[in-house]
Write a protein that holds these residues in place. Sequence first.
Motif, PDB file in Angstrom:
ATOM      1  N   ASN A 158      20.890 -16.424  28.864  1.00 37.32           N
ATOM      2  CA  ASN A 158      21.736 -16.242  29.913  1.00 37.32           C
ATOM      3  C   ASN A 158      23.121 -16.769  30.106  1.00 37.32           C
ATOM      4  OD1 ASN A 158      20.765 -18.701  31.026  1.00 37.32           O
ATOM      5  ND2 ASN A 158      19.857 -17.760  32.588  1.00 37.32           N
ATOM      6  N   SER A 159      23.406 -17.921  29.423  1.00 40.22           N
ATOM      7  CA  SER A 159      24.506 -18.668  29.438  1.00 40.22           C
ATOM      8  C   SER A 159      25.476 -18.290  28.257  1.00 40.22           C
ATOM      9  CB  SER A 159      24.171 -20.083  29.593  1.00 40.22           C
ATOM     10  OG  SER A 159      23.673 -20.477  30.710  1.00 40.22           O
ATOM     11  N   ILE A 160      26.617 -18.409  28.625  1.00 43.33           N
ATOM     12  CA  ILE A 160      27.667 -18.147  27.362  1.00 43.33           C
ATOM     13  C   ILE A 160      28.797 -19.095  27.584  1.00 43.33           C
ATOM     14  CG2 ILE A 160      28.893 -16.452  28.761  1.00 43.33           C
ATOM     15  CD1 ILE A 160      29.447 -15.066  25.979  1.00 43.33           C
TER      16      ILE A 160
ATOM     17  N   ASP B 256      35.630 -12.007  32.551  1.00 40.35           N
ATOM     18  CA  ASP B 256      35.166 -10.714  32.449  1.00 40.35           C
ATOM     19  C   ASP B 256      33.374 -10.918  32.662  1.00 40.35           C
ATOM     20  OD1 ASP B 256      37.334  -9.478  32.275  1.00 40.35           O
ATOM     21  OD2 ASP B 256      36.967  -8.857  30.073  1.00 40.35           O
ATOM     22  N   PHE B 257      32.663 -12.032  32.135  1.00 41.05           N
ATOM     23  CA  PHE B 257      31.381 -12.386  31.944  1.00 41.05           C
ATOM     24  C   PHE B 257      31.209 -12.619  33.321  1.00 41.05           C
ATOM     25  CE2 PHE B 257      32.160 -12.695  27.311  1.00 41.05           C
ATOM     26  CZ  PHE B 257      31.125 -11.984  27.046  1.00 41.05           C
ATOM     27  N   ASP B 258      32.136 -13.224  34.380  1.00 38.76           N
ATOM     28  CA  ASP B 258      31.610 -13.491  35.714  1.00 38.76           C
ATOM     29  C   ASP B 258      30.985 -12.691  36.563  1.00 38.76           C
ATOM     30  OD1 ASP B 258      32.571 -16.045  34.991  1.00 38.76           O
ATOM     31  OD2 ASP B 258      34.463 -15.896  35.936  1.00 38.76           O
ATOM     32  N   GLY B 259      31.275 -11.503  36.452  1.00 36.56           N
ATOM     33  CA  GLY B 259      30.877 -10.212  37.043  1.00 36.56           C
ATOM     34  C   GLY B 259      29.632  -9.590  36.688  1.00 36.56           C
ATOM     35  N   ILE B 260      28.915 -10.161  35.608  1.00 36.42           N
ATOM     36  CA  ILE B 260      27.745  -9.620  35.311  1.00 36.42           C
ATOM     37  C   ILE B 260      26.436 -10.419  35.818  1.00 36.42           C
ATOM     38  CG2 ILE B 260      26.377  -9.108  32.962  1.00 36.42           C
ATOM     39  CD1 ILE B 260      29.000  -9.214  31.537  1.00 36.42           C
ATOM     40  N   ARG B 261      25.665  -9.647  36.454  1.00 35.63           N
ATOM     41  CA  ARG B 261      24.624 -10.100  37.056  1.00 35.63           C
ATOM     42  C   ARG B 261      23.432 -10.845  35.840  1.00 35.63           C
ATOM     43  NH1 ARG B 261      20.064  -6.571  40.556  1.00 35.63           N
ATOM     44  NH2 ARG B 261      19.788  -8.414  42.032  1.00 35.63           N
ATOM     45  N   GLY B 262      23.143 -12.012  36.081  1.00 27.82           N
ATOM     46  CA  GLY B 262      22.308 -12.718  35.277  1.00 27.82           C
ATOM     47  C   GLY B 262      22.896 -13.562  34.310  1.00 27.82           C
ATOM     48  N   VAL B 263      24.216 -13.496  34.070  1.00 31.53           N
ATOM     49  CA  VAL B 263      24.971 -14.339  33.093  1.00 31.53           C
ATOM     50  C   VAL B 263      25.606 -15.637  33.819  1.00 31.53           C
ATOM     51  CG1 VAL B 263      26.847 -14.359  31.304  1.00 31.53           C
ATOM     52  CG2 VAL B 263      25.380 -12.348  31.694  1.00 31.53           C
ATOM     53  N   ARG B 264      25.629 -16.621  33.157  1.00 31.99           N
ATOM     54  CA  ARG B 264      26.303 -17.822  33.718  1.00 31.99           C
ATOM     55  C   ARG B 264      27.314 -18.205  32.584  1.00 31.99           C
ATOM     56  NH1 ARG B 264      22.545 -21.758  37.279  1.00 31.99           N
ATOM     57  NH2 ARG B 264      21.574 -19.959  38.178  1.00 31.99           N
ATOM     58  N   ARG B 265      28.737 -18.190  32.911  1.00 27.36           N
ATOM     59  CA  ARG B 265      29.550 -18.386  32.047  1.00 27.36           C
ATOM     60  C   ARG B 265      29.900 -20.039  32.155  1.00 27.36           C
ATOM     61  NH1 ARG B 265      35.705 -18.485  31.947  1.00 27.36           N
ATOM     62  NH2 ARG B 265      35.343 -17.998  34.258  1.00 27.36           N
TER      63      ARG B 265
ATOM     64  N   SER C 154      30.889  -6.612  24.901  1.00 27.42           N
ATOM     65  CA  SER C 154      29.467  -5.868  24.960  1.00 27.42           C
ATOM     66  C   SER C 154      28.530  -6.357  23.892  1.00 27.42           C
ATOM     67  CB  SER C 154      29.700  -4.294  24.652  1.00 27.42           C
ATOM     68  OG  SER C 154      30.638  -3.777  25.751  1.00 27.42           O
ATOM     69  N   LEU C 155      28.935  -6.678  22.719  1.00 27.98           N
ATOM     70  CA  LEU C 155      28.300  -7.400  21.432  1.00 27.98           C
ATOM     71  C   LEU C 155      27.761  -8.658  21.947  1.00 27.98           C
ATOM     72  CD1 LEU C 155      27.281  -7.029  18.733  1.00 27.98           C
ATOM     73  CD2 LEU C 155      29.318  -8.143  17.827  1.00 27.98           C
ATOM     74  N   HIS C 156      28.650  -9.338  22.567  1.00 23.93           N
ATOM     75  CA  HIS C 156      28.075 -10.776  22.964  1.00 23.93           C
ATOM     76  C   HIS C 156      26.858 -10.602  24.053  1.00 23.93           C
ATOM     77  CE1 HIS C 156      32.000 -12.353  21.441  1.00 23.93           C
ATOM     78  NE2 HIS C 156      31.114 -13.284  21.045  1.00 23.93           N
ATOM     79  N   LEU C 157      27.155  -9.623  24.900  1.00 24.91           N
ATOM     80  CA  LEU C 157      26.216  -9.631  26.251  1.00 24.91           C
ATOM     81  C   LEU C 157      24.933  -9.065  25.592  1.00 24.91           C
ATOM     82  CD1 LEU C 157      25.541  -9.589  29.291  1.00 24.91           C
ATOM     83  CD2 LEU C 157      26.464  -7.344  29.475  1.00 24.91           C
TER      84      LEU C 157
ATOM     85  N   ILE D 275      20.534  -4.602  18.306  1.00 24.31           N
ATOM     86  CA  ILE D 275      21.739  -5.359  19.189  1.00 24.31           C
ATOM     87  C   ILE D 275      23.001  -4.272  19.084  1.00 24.31           C
ATOM     88  CG2 ILE D 275      23.457  -7.176  19.027  1.00 24.31           C
ATOM     89  CD1 ILE D 275      21.214  -9.002  17.985  1.00 24.31           C
ATOM     90  N   ILE D 276      23.237  -3.843  18.070  1.00 29.27           N
ATOM     91  CA  ILE D 276      24.451  -2.704  17.946  1.00 29.27           C
ATOM     92  C   ILE D 276      24.214  -1.667  19.108  1.00 29.27           C
ATOM     93  CG2 ILE D 276      25.832  -1.143  16.647  1.00 29.27           C
ATOM     94  CD1 ILE D 276      26.520  -4.121  16.154  1.00 29.27           C
ATOM     95  N   ASN D 277      22.760  -1.073  18.959  1.00 34.17           N
ATOM     96  CA  ASN D 277      22.597  -0.172  19.980  1.00 34.17           C
ATOM     97  C   ASN D 277      22.744  -0.711  21.497  1.00 34.17           C
ATOM     98  OD1 ASN D 277      22.021   1.961  18.128  1.00 34.17           O
ATOM     99  ND2 ASN D 277      19.926   1.321  17.902  1.00 34.17           N
ATOM    100  N   GLY D 278      22.214  -1.842  21.738  1.00 33.72           N
ATOM    101  CA  GLY D 278      22.408  -2.703  22.839  1.00 33.72           C
ATOM    102  C   GLY D 278      23.944  -2.726  23.308  1.00 33.72           C
ATOM    103  N   MET D 279      24.814  -3.057  22.327  1.00 37.23           N
ATOM    104  CA  MET D 279      26.184  -3.025  22.510  1.00 37.23           C
ATOM    105  C   MET D 279      26.748  -1.928  22.953  1.00 37.23           C
ATOM    106  SD  MET D 279      29.188  -3.594  20.085  1.00 37.23           S
ATOM    107  CE  MET D 279      29.530  -2.066  19.554  1.00 37.23           C
TER     108      MET D 279
END
Length: 86
Positions: A54-56, A62-71, A42-45, A24-28
Motif C-alpha cells: 500500500n506504499s509507493i 497522482d497517487f495521493d488521490g487513490i484510496r488505500g495508497v500512501r505515497r 496504472s501498472l504501478h497500482l 498484473i497487465i489485466n489489472g493495469m
Amino acid sequence: ENAIRISKASLSLPLKWIDIDRNIINGMIDQFGDQNLDPRDSLHLATMKAAGINSILSEDSDFDGIRGVRRITAEDVMKGSYYQIQ
C-alpha cells in the motif's frame, strides 16, 4: 547530484521487486479505466494491489488521490520520516 543521493537513499528501503505477469497487465487495464491514471501509474497500482503493497516511493502526486495508497516522497526518505507514515 541530488537525484543520485536520493536514489542511493531509496536503496536502503525494504524494497520488494515484483515480476510483471498477465494478471498484473489485466489489472493495469482495469486501473487505467477506473482510476483515470496514465498507463505507467496504472501498472504501478496494479502491481501494488497484486502484491498487497500500500506504499509507493514516488514524486507523482497522482497517487495521493487513490484510496488505500500512501505515497512516500524522496524528501520523506531523506528525512527518514517514511517510517512514520507506514
